[in-house]
Scaffold this motif. Structure first.
Motif, short mmCIF file in Angstrom:
data_model
loop_
_atom_site.label_atom_id
_atom_site.label_comp_id
_atom_site.label_asym_id
_atom_site.label_seq_id
_atom_site.Cartn_x
_atom_site.Cartn_y
_atom_site.Cartn_z
N ASN A 1 0.80 -1.22 0.00
CA ASN A 1 0.00 0.00 0.00
C ASN A 1 0.84 1.28 0.00
OD1 ASN A 1 0.89 -0.15 2.62
ND2 ASN A 1 -1.14 -0.07 3.57
N LYS A 2 2.15 1.17 0.22
CA LYS A 2 3.03 2.34 0.18
C LYS A 2 3.75 2.49 -1.16
CE LYS A 2 3.79 2.63 5.12
NZ LYS A 2 4.75 2.70 6.20
N ILE A 3 3.42 1.63 -2.11
CA ILE A 3 4.03 1.69 -3.43
C ILE A 3 2.97 2.12 -4.44
CG2 ILE A 3 5.13 0.33 -5.26
CD1 ILE A 3 6.46 -1.33 -3.09
N SER A 4 3.30 3.15 -5.21
CA SER A 4 2.38 3.69 -6.21
C SER A 4 2.19 2.71 -7.36
CB SER A 4 2.91 5.02 -6.75
OG SER A 4 2.98 5.97 -5.70
N PRO A 5 1.07 2.86 -8.12
CA PRO A 5 0.83 1.96 -9.24
C PRO A 5 1.99 1.89 -10.23
CG PRO A 5 -1.15 3.18 -8.76
CD PRO A 5 -0.07 3.75 -7.88
N GLN A 6 2.61 3.02 -10.52
CA GLN A 6 3.84 3.03 -11.31
C GLN A 6 4.83 3.91 -10.54
OE1 GLN A 6 3.78 4.43 -15.47
NE2 GLN A 6 4.65 2.43 -15.93
N HIS A 7 5.67 3.26 -9.75
CA HIS A 7 6.49 3.95 -8.75
C HIS A 7 7.83 4.44 -9.30
CE1 HIS A 7 6.82 4.59 -4.30
NE2 HIS A 7 8.10 4.77 -4.65
N ILE A 8 8.60 3.53 -9.92
CA ILE A 8 9.92 3.92 -10.44
C ILE A 8 10.17 3.32 -11.82
CG2 ILE A 8 11.06 4.27 -8.21
CD1 ILE A 8 12.33 1.49 -8.52
N LYS A 9 11.12 3.95 -12.50
CA LYS A 9 11.61 3.45 -13.78
C LYS A 9 13.12 3.30 -13.64
CE LYS A 9 12.17 6.32 -17.33
NZ LYS A 9 11.91 7.14 -18.54
N ILE A 10 13.66 2.17 -14.09
CA ILE A 10 15.11 1.95 -14.11
C ILE A 10 15.47 1.69 -15.57
CG2 ILE A 10 17.01 0.45 -13.38
CD1 ILE A 10 15.45 -0.14 -10.83
N TRP A 11 16.52 2.35 -16.04
CA TRP A 11 16.93 2.14 -17.41
C TRP A 11 18.44 2.12 -17.55
CZ3 TRP A 11 15.49 6.88 -15.67
CH2 TRP A 11 16.28 7.97 -15.99
N ARG A 12 18.87 1.54 -18.68
CA ARG A 12 20.28 1.41 -19.00
C ARG A 12 20.54 2.19 -20.29
NH1 ARG A 12 23.12 -4.09 -21.06
NH2 ARG A 12 21.71 -3.67 -22.75
N ASN A 13 21.62 2.99 -20.29
CA ASN A 13 21.93 3.72 -21.52
C ASN A 13 22.93 2.93 -22.37
OD1 ASN A 13 24.48 4.16 -20.41
ND2 ASN A 13 24.20 6.35 -20.10
N LYS A 14 23.36 3.52 -23.47
CA LYS A 14 24.24 2.82 -24.41
C LYS A 14 25.62 2.56 -23.84
CE LYS A 14 21.78 4.38 -28.43
NZ LYS A 14 21.74 5.16 -29.65
N GLU A 15 26.02 3.32 -22.83
CA GLU A 15 27.32 3.11 -22.19
C GLU A 15 27.25 2.11 -21.03
OE1 GLU A 15 26.22 6.61 -22.45
OE2 GLU A 15 27.04 6.49 -24.48
N ASN A 16 26.14 1.39 -20.94
CA ASN A 16 25.90 0.41 -19.88
C ASN A 16 25.90 1.04 -18.49
OD1 ASN A 16 25.41 -1.94 -21.33
ND2 ASN A 16 27.60 -2.28 -21.64
N ARG A 17 25.44 2.27 -18.38
CA ARG A 17 25.23 2.92 -17.09
C ARG A 17 23.74 2.86 -16.79
NH1 ARG A 17 27.75 8.59 -17.85
NH2 ARG A 17 26.98 8.86 -15.73
N PHE A 18 23.41 2.72 -15.51
CA PHE A 18 22.02 2.55 -15.11
C PHE A 18 21.52 3.79 -14.37
CE2 PHE A 18 23.60 -1.67 -15.80
CZ PHE A 18 22.52 -2.36 -16.34
N PHE A 19 20.23 4.09 -14.59
CA PHE A 19 19.61 5.26 -13.99
C PHE A 19 18.26 4.89 -13.41
CE2 PHE A 19 22.58 6.63 -17.16
CZ PHE A 19 23.22 7.70 -16.57
N ILE A 20 17.80 5.71 -12.47
CA ILE A 20 16.52 5.50 -11.83
C ILE A 20 15.75 6.81 -11.84
CG2 ILE A 20 17.45 5.98 -9.52
CD1 ILE A 20 15.45 3.89 -8.43
N GLU A 21 14.43 6.70 -11.93
CA GLU A 21 13.57 7.88 -11.86
C GLU A 21 12.34 7.55 -11.04
OE1 GLU A 21 10.96 10.81 -14.81
OE2 GLU A 21 12.26 9.28 -15.69
N ASP A 22 12.05 8.42 -10.08
CA ASP A 22 10.80 8.31 -9.32
C ASP A 22 9.70 8.89 -10.21
OD1 ASP A 22 9.58 8.08 -6.36
OD2 ASP A 22 8.71 9.79 -7.42
N LEU A 23 8.63 8.15 -10.41
CA LEU A 23 7.55 8.56 -11.32
C LEU A 23 6.43 9.26 -10.56
CD1 LEU A 23 7.58 5.36 -13.54
CD2 LEU A 23 8.65 7.58 -14.02
N ASN A 24 6.80 10.30 -9.81
CA ASN A 24 5.84 11.08 -9.00
C ASN A 24 5.05 10.19 -8.04
OD1 ASN A 24 6.53 13.56 -10.27
ND2 ASN A 24 5.27 12.96 -12.02
#
Length: 178
Positions: A120-143
């Motif tokens: 119940n503390k996690i939003s329906p779409q909470h975070i996005k994790i992605w990998r760029n072309k240099e194989n580095r990873f990023f995270i974004e909180d989706l409001n």
């Protein structure tokens, strides 16, 4: 006279058989967890049944038990999975491992996410994790309603590295690059 000798030999054979039989039974009943044993007994975290070291799933409750601390995560990584990431999701009751095999994944409580965590503390779409072309990873909180922490600091967006701990709701996600 011959009958007496055959009787003595027969009785001795039966006695020897019984002695060996009882020794075998006693050896089998010696518990594996005795004080002289150096092996650690594995138990299912859900039902508590004793498990064999090679079992990945509990045959009693069918819970996935591949994540025991005795086994290294790196031992389970196949060659084709290299250069991706593992997400080790833990809520202090159960731990699960997900392989990130796409460039972008979504995590949240909604059915449409790549990884769905019902809390119940996690939003329906909470975070996005992605990998760029240099194989580095990023995270974004989706409001999300409760926010996202990386290594106990609230973030909106940023790079994540091997070993970082992502916290959403009551769950910790350990990010592991493989």
């Amino acid at each position: 006279m011959n009958l007496l000798i055959y009787g003595i030999i027969g009785s001795a054979s039966v006695l020897l058989f019984l002695i060996i039989f009882f020794i075998i039974i006693l050896l089998r009943k010696t518990p594996a967890t005795s004080e002289t044993s150096t092996e650690e007994v594995r138990r299912c975290p859900t039902c508590g049944q004793i498990l064999e070291p090679e079992w990945n799933r509990c045959p009693f409750c069918t819970d996935d038990v591949i994540n025991f601390p005795q086994r290294k995560i790196e031992d389970k990584i196949k060659e084709e999975d290299k250069h991706w990431a593992l997400l080790i999701i833990n809520n202090n009751e159960k731990e699960e491992i997900y392989k990130m095999k796409k460039d972008i994944i979504y995590i949240g409580s909604g059915d449409y996410n790549d990884i769905r965590i019902t809390d119940n503390k996690i939003s329906p779409q909470h975070i996005k994790i992605w990998r760029n072309k240099e194989n580095r990873f990023f995270i974004e909180d989706l409001n999300s309603q409760t926010g996202t922490k990386v290594n106990n600091r609230y973030i909106e967006e940023g790079e994540i590295k091997d070993g970082d701990t992502i916290t959403i709701g009551n769950y910790n996600i350990i990010f592991k690059i493989i």
